[in-house]
Structures are given as C-alpha cells and as structure tokens.
Scaffold this motif. Structure first.
Motif, PDB file in Angstrom:
ATOM      1  N   GLN A 181       0.811  -1.218   0.000  1.00  0.00           N
ATOM      2  CA  GLN A 181       0.000   0.000   0.000  1.00  0.00           C
ATOM      3  C   GLN A 181       0.849   1.276   0.000  1.00  0.00           C
ATOM      4  O   GLN A 181       0.505   2.275   0.616  1.00  0.00           O
ATOM      5  CB  GLN A 181      -0.972   0.039   1.200  1.00  0.00           C
ATOM      6  CG  GLN A 181      -2.145  -0.907   1.068  1.00  0.00           C
ATOM      7  CD  GLN A 181      -1.756  -2.337   1.335  1.00  0.00           C
ATOM      8  OE1 GLN A 181      -1.119  -2.619   2.336  1.00  0.00           O
ATOM      9  NE2 GLN A 181      -2.142  -3.232   0.451  1.00  0.00           N
ATOM     10  N   ARG A 182       1.975   1.229  -0.686  1.00  0.00           N
ATOM     11  CA  ARG A 182       2.846   2.388  -0.849  1.00  0.00           C
ATOM     12  C   ARG A 182       3.660   2.224  -2.122  1.00  0.00           C
ATOM     13  O   ARG A 182       3.887   1.114  -2.571  1.00  0.00           O
ATOM     14  CB  ARG A 182       3.745   2.599   0.365  1.00  0.00           C
ATOM     15  CG  ARG A 182       4.586   1.407   0.717  1.00  0.00           C
ATOM     16  CD  ARG A 182       5.430   1.616   1.946  1.00  0.00           C
ATOM     17  NE  ARG A 182       6.463   2.590   1.622  1.00  0.00           N
ATOM     18  CZ  ARG A 182       7.090   3.320   2.520  1.00  0.00           C
ATOM     19  NH1 ARG A 182       6.790   3.202   3.784  1.00  0.00           N
ATOM     20  NH2 ARG A 182       8.016   4.167   2.170  1.00  0.00           N
ATOM     21  N   PRO A 183       4.113   3.319  -2.701  1.00  0.00           N
ATOM     22  CA  PRO A 183       4.885   3.218  -3.943  1.00  0.00           C
ATOM     23  C   PRO A 183       6.247   2.571  -3.716  1.00  0.00           C
ATOM     24  O   PRO A 183       6.790   2.588  -2.613  1.00  0.00           O
ATOM     25  CB  PRO A 183       5.030   4.665  -4.405  1.00  0.00           C
ATOM     26  CG  PRO A 183       4.772   5.496  -3.209  1.00  0.00           C
ATOM     27  CD  PRO A 183       3.893   4.702  -2.300  1.00  0.00           C
ATOM     28  N   ILE A 184       6.788   2.029  -4.769  1.00  0.00           N
ATOM     29  CA  ILE A 184       8.096   1.383  -4.706  1.00  0.00           C
ATOM     30  C   ILE A 184       9.176   2.446  -4.537  1.00  0.00           C
ATOM     31  O   ILE A 184       9.048   3.565  -5.039  1.00  0.00           O
ATOM     32  CB  ILE A 184       8.345   0.534  -5.976  1.00  0.00           C
ATOM     33  CG1 ILE A 184       9.503  -0.438  -5.768  1.00  0.00           C
ATOM     34  CG2 ILE A 184       8.544   1.410  -7.203  1.00  0.00           C
ATOM     35  CD1 ILE A 184       9.585  -1.522  -6.829  1.00  0.00           C
ATOM     36  N   SER A 185      10.218   2.119  -3.815  1.00  0.00           N
ATOM     37  CA  SER A 185      11.343   3.043  -3.642  1.00  0.00           C
ATOM     38  C   SER A 185      12.318   2.869  -4.800  1.00  0.00           C
ATOM     39  O   SER A 185      12.354   1.835  -5.470  1.00  0.00           O
ATOM     40  CB  SER A 185      12.063   2.772  -2.322  1.00  0.00           C
ATOM     41  OG  SER A 185      12.735   1.530  -2.378  1.00  0.00           O
ATOM     42  N   ALA A 186      13.135   3.889  -5.007  1.00  0.00           N
ATOM     43  CA  ALA A 186      14.147   3.820  -6.060  1.00  0.00           C
ATOM     44  C   ALA A 186      15.134   2.697  -5.769  1.00  0.00           C
ATOM     45  O   ALA A 186      15.571   1.989  -6.680  1.00  0.00           O
ATOM     46  CB  ALA A 186      14.873   5.154  -6.186  1.00  0.00           C
ATOM     47  N   GLU A 187      15.466   2.503  -4.503  1.00  0.00           N
ATOM     48  CA  GLU A 187      16.414   1.447  -4.137  1.00  0.00           C
ATOM     49  C   GLU A 187      15.856   0.058  -4.451  1.00  0.00           C
ATOM     50  O   GLU A 187      16.552  -0.792  -5.022  1.00  0.00           O
ATOM     51  CB  GLU A 187      16.764   1.538  -2.654  1.00  0.00           C
ATOM     52  CG  GLU A 187      17.777   0.514  -2.217  1.00  0.00           C
ATOM     53  CD  GLU A 187      18.123   0.615  -0.737  1.00  0.00           C
ATOM     54  OE1 GLU A 187      18.992  -0.154  -0.305  1.00  0.00           O
ATOM     55  OE2 GLU A 187      17.524   1.439  -0.020  1.00  0.00           O
ATOM     56  N   THR A 188      14.597  -0.170  -4.123  1.00  0.00           N
ATOM     57  CA  THR A 188      13.978  -1.464  -4.415  1.00  0.00           C
ATOM     58  C   THR A 188      13.883  -1.682  -5.922  1.00  0.00           C
ATOM     59  O   THR A 188      14.173  -2.771  -6.418  1.00  0.00           O
ATOM     60  CB  THR A 188      12.584  -1.550  -3.771  1.00  0.00           C
ATOM     61  OG1 THR A 188      12.724  -1.389  -2.353  1.00  0.00           O
ATOM     62  CG2 THR A 188      11.911  -2.874  -4.070  1.00  0.00           C
ATOM     63  N   LEU A 189      13.491  -0.646  -6.647  1.00  0.00           N
ATOM     64  CA  LEU A 189      13.391  -0.755  -8.104  1.00  0.00           C
ATOM     65  C   LEU A 189      14.760  -1.015  -8.720  1.00  0.00           C
ATOM     66  O   LEU A 189      14.887  -1.821  -9.640  1.00  0.00           O
ATOM     67  CB  LEU A 189      12.773   0.511  -8.689  1.00  0.00           C
ATOM     68  CG  LEU A 189      12.396   0.430 -10.157  1.00  0.00           C
ATOM     69  CD1 LEU A 189      11.310  -0.610 -10.384  1.00  0.00           C
ATOM     70  CD2 LEU A 189      11.935   1.777 -10.651  1.00  0.00           C
TER      71      LEU A 189
END
Length: 100
Positions: free
Chosen positions: A46-54
């Motif tokens: 229920q939150r957007p993906i982080s740049a680090e995870t992407l």
C-alpha cells in the motif's frame, strides 16, 4: 580524465541496444517494467516502490532507478488528478448533491 576539473566524463548511452533495439524502445521497456513493479509493490505494501527497491529488481543504476520512480509517480499523480477532475465535472458515479 576528459575534463579539466578532474571529473570523469561518462560515455553517452548507445543509440542502439542489444538485439538492434533503439534506446527509446529500451527506455520504454524499462518504464513498463517499472510500472509493473510499482503496481505489484503498491498492491502488497500500500505504498509506492522506492528507487532502491526498483534498482535491485530491475538491475539498473541508482540514477536510472530514481528517474524511473519519478516517471511512474508522476504518471500515477496525473491519473489521480484526471480521475478526480472527471468526478467533479459529473463524470463520476456519485449522485448529484451527494455529500462526500
């Protein structure tokens, strides 16, 4: 070092990628993958993906992942604004005069 200030110049990305695909085609594929990863992440957390995870999921660099996250979030905000504007203009399914 190519610059007089002691900074290393990065080589520009090739205009044709693996398999003969153009850079814009590869960018679009990355953006599509980023959208899919973001949707999956939002559904789960229920939150957007982080740049680090992407970055980890797509195997891209930090700069590229930040740019992709920014693009995906911008698109998400544009879609949200368009939907709410549509509802305000009478395009929504709410009854006339209904309290929000």
């Amino acid at each position: 070092m190519a610059s007089g200030r002691g900074r290393l110049q990065l080589a520009p990305e090739p205009s044709v990628g693996p398999g003969g695909k153009g850079a814009s085609c590869l960018e679009e594929e990355l953006l599509e993958q980023a959208r899919a990863e973001d949707a999956q992440h939002r559904a789960k957390f229920q939150r957007p993906i982080s740049a680090e995870t992407l970055q980890k999921r797509l195997g891209v660099g930090a700069r590229k992942s930040r740019a992709l996250v920014a693009a995906v979030r911008y698109e998400a905000s544009e879609v949200g604004r368009q939907e709410s504007a549509s509802q305000r203009d009478g395009g929504g399914s709410r009854e006339e005069g209904a309290l929000v």
